[in-house]
Design a protein around this motif. Structure first.
Motif, PDB file in Angstrom:
ATOM      1  N   GLU A  35      30.375  39.962  40.339  1.00  0.00           N
ATOM      2  CA  GLU A  35      30.701  39.703  41.739  1.00  0.00           C
ATOM      3  C   GLU A  35      31.097  38.236  41.877  1.00  0.00           C
ATOM      4  OE1 GLU A  35      27.555  40.707  44.367  1.00  0.00           O
ATOM      5  OE2 GLU A  35      27.457  42.800  43.726  1.00  0.00           O
ATOM      6  N   THR A  36      32.247  37.989  42.489  1.00  0.00           N
ATOM      7  CA  THR A  36      32.700  36.607  42.679  1.00  0.00           C
ATOM      8  C   THR A  36      33.235  36.380  44.082  1.00  0.00           C
ATOM      9  OG1 THR A  36      34.898  37.157  41.835  1.00  0.00           O
ATOM     10  CG2 THR A  36      33.290  36.303  40.250  1.00  0.00           C
ATOM     11  N   LYS A  37      33.003  37.335  44.981  1.00  0.00           N
ATOM     12  CA  LYS A  37      33.514  37.201  46.345  1.00  0.00           C
ATOM     13  C   LYS A  37      32.393  37.475  47.336  1.00  0.00           C
ATOM     14  CE  LYS A  37      38.240  38.582  45.155  1.00  0.00           C
ATOM     15  NZ  LYS A  37      39.331  39.560  45.405  1.00  0.00           N
ATOM     16  N   GLY A  38      32.660  37.103  48.609  1.00  0.00           N
ATOM     17  CA  GLY A  38      31.668  37.317  49.652  1.00  0.00           C
ATOM     18  C   GLY A  38      30.634  36.212  49.661  1.00  0.00           C
ATOM     19  N   ARG A  39      29.539  36.457  50.361  1.00  0.00           N
ATOM     20  CA  ARG A  39      28.510  35.439  50.488  1.00  0.00           C
ATOM     21  C   ARG A  39      27.700  35.328  49.195  1.00  0.00           C
ATOM     22  NH1 ARG A  39      26.417  32.550  54.446  1.00  0.00           N
ATOM     23  NH2 ARG A  39      24.302  31.766  54.218  1.00  0.00           N
ATOM     24  N   PRO A  40      27.587  34.133  48.628  1.00  0.00           N
ATOM     25  CA  PRO A  40      26.818  33.989  47.377  1.00  0.00           C
ATOM     26  C   PRO A  40      25.323  34.121  47.638  1.00  0.00           C
ATOM     27  CG  PRO A  40      27.488  31.848  48.188  1.00  0.00           C
ATOM     28  CD  PRO A  40      28.145  32.856  49.095  1.00  0.00           C
ATOM     29  N   LEU A  41      24.593  34.432  46.582  1.00  0.00           N
ATOM     30  CA  LEU A  41      23.134  34.511  46.694  1.00  0.00           C
ATOM     31  C   LEU A  41      22.531  33.108  46.824  1.00  0.00           C
ATOM     32  CD1 LEU A  41      22.433  37.205  43.968  1.00  0.00           C
ATOM     33  CD2 LEU A  41      22.269  37.496  46.445  1.00  0.00           C
ATOM     34  N   TYR A  42      23.071  32.165  46.084  1.00  0.00           N
ATOM     35  CA  TYR A  42      22.580  30.791  46.119  1.00  0.00           C
ATOM     36  C   TYR A  42      23.779  29.860  45.951  1.00  0.00           C
ATOM     37  CZ  TYR A  42      18.490  33.500  44.781  1.00  0.00           C
ATOM     38  OH  TYR A  42      17.519  34.458  44.723  1.00  0.00           O
TER      39      TYR A  42
END
Length: 321
Positions: free
Chosen positions: A247-254
């Protein structure tokens, strides 16, 4: 009690730790004990009689008053902490810098504001209002307000004083213990005093919970390294974002604070695991022309408990379409 004090991963010198014996006050005056200012590596030591204490970290010289814009502050989310006879209890603090508060006269009394994490709006969480501090802010309090799009909230209240606390549990839900990685904070300007027909506008910045108590636990894992361009020169002002693998898109976890002038960055990751790292100058949407961006070239990093992972990331300026 002993430990370290940090702001967005950077150890901070000159902060004092205050220990309050009970939860009946406002955590601004009459502490049971105060530490010496933290040293250059952000460490402190505070000797206390056995008992339970609520802990607050703040810039020196602001005891007895509300902290002002730019001051450091942290109400320890694991309070009250139990201190046992003959033992040192490790406790770490995640600081925020106090933001300016605005007040305006209007048609009604209310508290408006935005909840953030490292200057970005934080959504899908709850804001809790309490009238008193004597129950250590347990339970629902006076009101529980969902915080939605853009991290914004509006609370209509009667004129009076209120304690504000923001909580975002990654597992969801309004109640229950806060776990490592959850978002939390006690508003540094508590208690917020609202006058008749007065609107108070404020920014409540959250921090991630690194540990309930650090005793017997390894330090929180992290990834640190350097952002460089294709020529190997350091690049400043670039954040490192952590996603689940593939996953490299959207809101990151941190995500980290922007890299420094030497390109160095530190990314705290409360939950060990495997992550894909992406480097960006800005959040959201496709990279813009002339924006630095990059990644691990399809690879991932493994973050293990108590370990520090070191890596470098090459970024390039996006070309105009």
């Amino acid at each position: 009690m002993h430990g370290r004090v940090a702001w967005r991963g950077e150890l901070v010198e000159g902060v004092v730790i205050q220990a309050f014996k009970d939860g009946s006050g406002d955590y601004m005056s009459d502490p049971a004990a105060v530490s010496d200012p933290t040293t250059t590596d952000g460490t402190y030591r505070l000797e206390l009689p056995p008992g339970q204490y609520t802990l607050v970290a703040r810039s020196p010289g602001v005891e007895g008053r509300r902290p002002g814009p730019g001051d450091y502050f942290c109400y320890y989310s694991g309070s009250p902490v139990t201190v046992n006879a003959g033992a040192w209890t490790p406790v770490g603090f995640n600081l925020v810098k106090v933001k300016l508060e605005d007040r305006q006269k209007g048609d009604s009394s209310r508290i408006d504001g935005v909840v953030t994490y490292q200057d970005q709006p934080l959504e899908r969480l709850y804001l809790y209002l309490y009238e008193k501090a004597d129950d250590a802010f347990r339970g629902p309090g006076l009101a529980t307000i969902p915080v939605g799009s853009g991290g914004r909230f509006r609370a209509s209240v009667r004129p009076g004083s209120y304690f504000l606390i923001a909580r975002k549990r990654l597992k969801g839900g309004m109640y229950g213990p806060m776990e490592i990685g959850d978002y939390f904070n006690y508003y540094p300007g508590n208690p917020v005093v609202v006058g008749e027909s007065e609107t108070v506008n404020l920014n409540l910045e959250t921090v991630t919970r690194i540990s309930q108590l650090e005793e017997g636990e390894p330090p929180p894992p992290s990834v640190r390294g350097q952002i460089v361009d294709p020529a190997g020169l350091p690049v400043s002002g670039v954040r490192v974002l952590a996603y689940l693998p593939d996953e490299t898109k959207g809101r990151p976890l941190y995500f980290s604070a922007p890299s420094g002038p030497d390109g160095r960055f530190t990314l705290m990751i409360p939950r060990p695991g495997e992550y894909t790292l992406v480097a960006r100058e800005r959040f959201g949407g496709p990279a813009l022309p002339d924006e630095f961006s990059g990644g691990q070239g399809g690879g991932t990093v493994k973050v293990r408990p108590g370990e520090e992972t070191v890596t470098s990331i090459v970024v390039r300026k996006e070309k105009a379409q």
